[in-house]
Motif scaffolding. Structure first.
Motif, PDB file in Angstrom:
ATOM      1  N   ARG A 106     -31.099   0.895 -34.974  1.00 22.85           N
ATOM      2  CA  ARG A 106     -31.482  -0.519 -34.848  1.00 22.85           C
ATOM      3  C   ARG A 106     -32.578  -0.704 -33.800  1.00 22.85           C
ATOM      4  O   ARG A 106     -33.554  -1.391 -34.041  1.00 22.85           O
ATOM      5  CB  ARG A 106     -30.284  -1.362 -34.442  1.00 22.85           C
ATOM      6  CG  ARG A 106     -29.637  -2.199 -35.430  1.00 22.85           C
ATOM      7  CD  ARG A 106     -30.530  -3.161 -36.175  1.00 22.85           C
ATOM      8  NE  ARG A 106     -30.192  -3.018 -37.565  1.00 22.85           N
ATOM      9  CZ  ARG A 106     -30.980  -3.248 -38.583  1.00 22.85           C
ATOM     10  NH1 ARG A 106     -32.191  -3.674 -38.415  1.00 22.85           N
ATOM     11  NH2 ARG A 106     -30.587  -3.079 -39.806  1.00 22.85           N
ATOM     12  N   ASN A 107     -32.392  -0.121 -32.643  1.00 25.05           N
ATOM     13  CA  ASN A 107     -33.377  -0.232 -31.571  1.00 25.05           C
ATOM     14  C   ASN A 107     -34.697   0.406 -32.000  1.00 25.05           C
ATOM     15  O   ASN A 107     -35.776  -0.147 -31.764  1.00 25.05           O
ATOM     16  CB  ASN A 107     -32.846   0.411 -30.289  1.00 25.05           C
ATOM     17  CG  ASN A 107     -33.715   0.107 -29.094  1.00 25.05           C
ATOM     18  OD1 ASN A 107     -34.325  -0.953 -29.009  1.00 25.05           O
ATOM     19  ND2 ASN A 107     -33.772   1.032 -28.168  1.00 25.05           N
ATOM     20  N   GLY A 108     -34.621   1.561 -32.631  1.00 24.80           N
ATOM     21  CA  GLY A 108     -35.833   2.227 -33.106  1.00 24.80           C
ATOM     22  C   GLY A 108     -36.586   1.397 -34.112  1.00 24.80           C
ATOM     23  O   GLY A 108     -37.809   1.260 -34.046  1.00 24.80           O
ATOM     24  N   LEU A 109     -35.856   0.803 -35.055  1.00 21.88           N
ATOM     25  CA  LEU A 109     -36.493  -0.035 -36.075  1.00 21.88           C
ATOM     26  C   LEU A 109     -37.130  -1.267 -35.445  1.00 21.88           C
ATOM     27  O   LEU A 109     -38.240  -1.664 -35.829  1.00 21.88           O
ATOM     28  CB  LEU A 109     -35.481  -0.429 -37.147  1.00 21.88           C
ATOM     29  CG  LEU A 109     -36.039  -1.171 -38.353  1.00 21.88           C
ATOM     30  CD1 LEU A 109     -37.102  -0.344 -39.066  1.00 21.88           C
ATOM     31  CD2 LEU A 109     -34.907  -1.531 -39.311  1.00 21.88           C
ATOM     32  N   GLU A 110     -36.471  -1.851 -34.462  1.00 20.62           N
ATOM     33  CA  GLU A 110     -37.033  -3.022 -33.773  1.00 20.62           C
ATOM     34  C   GLU A 110     -38.359  -2.664 -33.088  1.00 20.62           C
ATOM     35  O   GLU A 110     -39.331  -3.426 -33.153  1.00 20.62           O
ATOM     36  CB  GLU A 110     -36.040  -3.550 -32.744  1.00 20.62           C
ATOM     37  CG  GLU A 110     -36.558  -4.759 -31.978  1.00 20.62           C
ATOM     38  CD  GLU A 110     -35.573  -5.212 -30.912  1.00 20.62           C
ATOM     39  OE1 GLU A 110     -35.996  -5.374 -29.757  1.00 20.62           O
ATOM     40  OE2 GLU A 110     -34.381  -5.402 -31.259  1.00 20.62           O
ATOM     41  N   LEU A 111     -38.415  -1.517 -32.444  1.00 23.12           N
ATOM     42  CA  LEU A 111     -39.650  -1.081 -31.786  1.00 23.12           C
ATOM     43  C   LEU A 111     -40.759  -0.849 -32.811  1.00 23.12           C
ATOM     44  O   LEU A 111     -41.914  -1.208 -32.586  1.00 23.12           O
ATOM     45  CB  LEU A 111     -39.400   0.173 -30.959  1.00 23.12           C
ATOM     46  CG  LEU A 111     -38.489  -0.012 -29.742  1.00 23.12           C
ATOM     47  CD1 LEU A 111     -38.125   1.330 -29.134  1.00 23.12           C
ATOM     48  CD2 LEU A 111     -39.128  -0.932 -28.718  1.00 23.12           C
ATOM     49  N   LEU A 112     -40.397  -0.246 -33.942  1.00 21.59           N
ATOM     50  CA  LEU A 112     -41.387  -0.030 -35.004  1.00 21.59           C
ATOM     51  C   LEU A 112     -41.907  -1.361 -35.543  1.00 21.59           C
ATOM     52  O   LEU A 112     -43.111  -1.496 -35.800  1.00 21.59           O
ATOM     53  CB  LEU A 112     -40.786   0.805 -36.133  1.00 21.59           C
ATOM     54  CG  LEU A 112     -40.594   2.281 -35.824  1.00 21.59           C
ATOM     55  CD1 LEU A 112     -39.745   2.942 -36.897  1.00 21.59           C
ATOM     56  CD2 LEU A 112     -41.924   2.982 -35.680  1.00 21.59           C
ATOM     57  N   GLU A 113     -41.033  -2.326 -35.704  1.00 16.44           N
ATOM     58  CA  GLU A 113     -41.462  -3.634 -36.196  1.00 16.44           C
ATOM     59  C   GLU A 113     -42.398  -4.317 -35.204  1.00 16.44           C
ATOM     60  O   GLU A 113     -43.358  -4.986 -35.598  1.00 16.44           O
ATOM     61  CB  GLU A 113     -40.249  -4.505 -36.514  1.00 16.44           C
ATOM     62  CG  GLU A 113     -39.519  -4.022 -37.763  1.00 16.44           C
ATOM     63  CD  GLU A 113     -38.182  -4.696 -37.996  1.00 16.44           C
ATOM     64  OE1 GLU A 113     -37.652  -5.377 -37.091  1.00 16.44           O
ATOM     65  OE2 GLU A 113     -37.639  -4.515 -39.116  1.00 16.44           O
TER      66      GLU A 113
END
Length: 150
Positions: free
Chosen positions: A82-89
């Motif tokens: 979740r945190n990784g995806l948020e950073l990518l977004e």
């Protein structure tokens, strides 16, 4: 990778001597990516965090996006999806804002990679197709970056 860490630390030292925030952030991003490539994800995270902090100080949005993207990859490989995806977004939003098509294609590929690893092939295909379209428009063939070397 035998001498890479030594050379990246030397580049970081030179950038710090010159007090060049952009080059410091670039060197940190690349050092973090070395650790990422070596699957030392927990070691890469603080390096990417420092790269992001310095990139923000410099105000260079491309380097900010690179640090966000790279930290997102490291978080994702550290079971923090979740945190990784948020950073990518967040990296994607910056790439879109600045019109950085190469960066946008790279982040879209990384988001596709994340969804593929989660078994969401529908979403992986959606993001991968968007990245491929951008690359074709740019005249670049083949699969895109996973990591964002700067």
């Amino acid at each position: 990778y035998i001498d890479a860490e030594e050379h990246l630390h030397a580049a970081l030292h030179l950038a710090r001597e010159q007090d060049d925030a952009v080059r410091i952030s670039q060197a940190l991003n690349n050092l973090g990516l070395l650790y990422w490539e070596l699957q030392r994800f927990q070691r890469s995270l603080p390096v990417f965090d420092e790269a992001l902090k310095i990139a923000r100080r410099a105000g260079d949005k491309r380097i900010i996006a690179a640090a966000l993207c790279n930290a997102g990859l490291a978080h994702g490989h550290s079971s923090q999806f979740r945190n990784g995806l948020e950073l990518l977004e967040r990296a994607l939003a910056i790439a879109e804002e600045t019109g950085d098509r190469w960066g946008r294609a790279g982040v879209l590929s990384n988001i596709a990679f994340f969804w593929s690893n989660r078994g969401r092939y529908d979403l992986a295909k959606k993001y991968s197709s968007q990245a491929d379209t951008i690359r074709k428009e740019m005249g670049v063939e083949g699969r895109g970056l996973i990591a964002w070397w700067v």
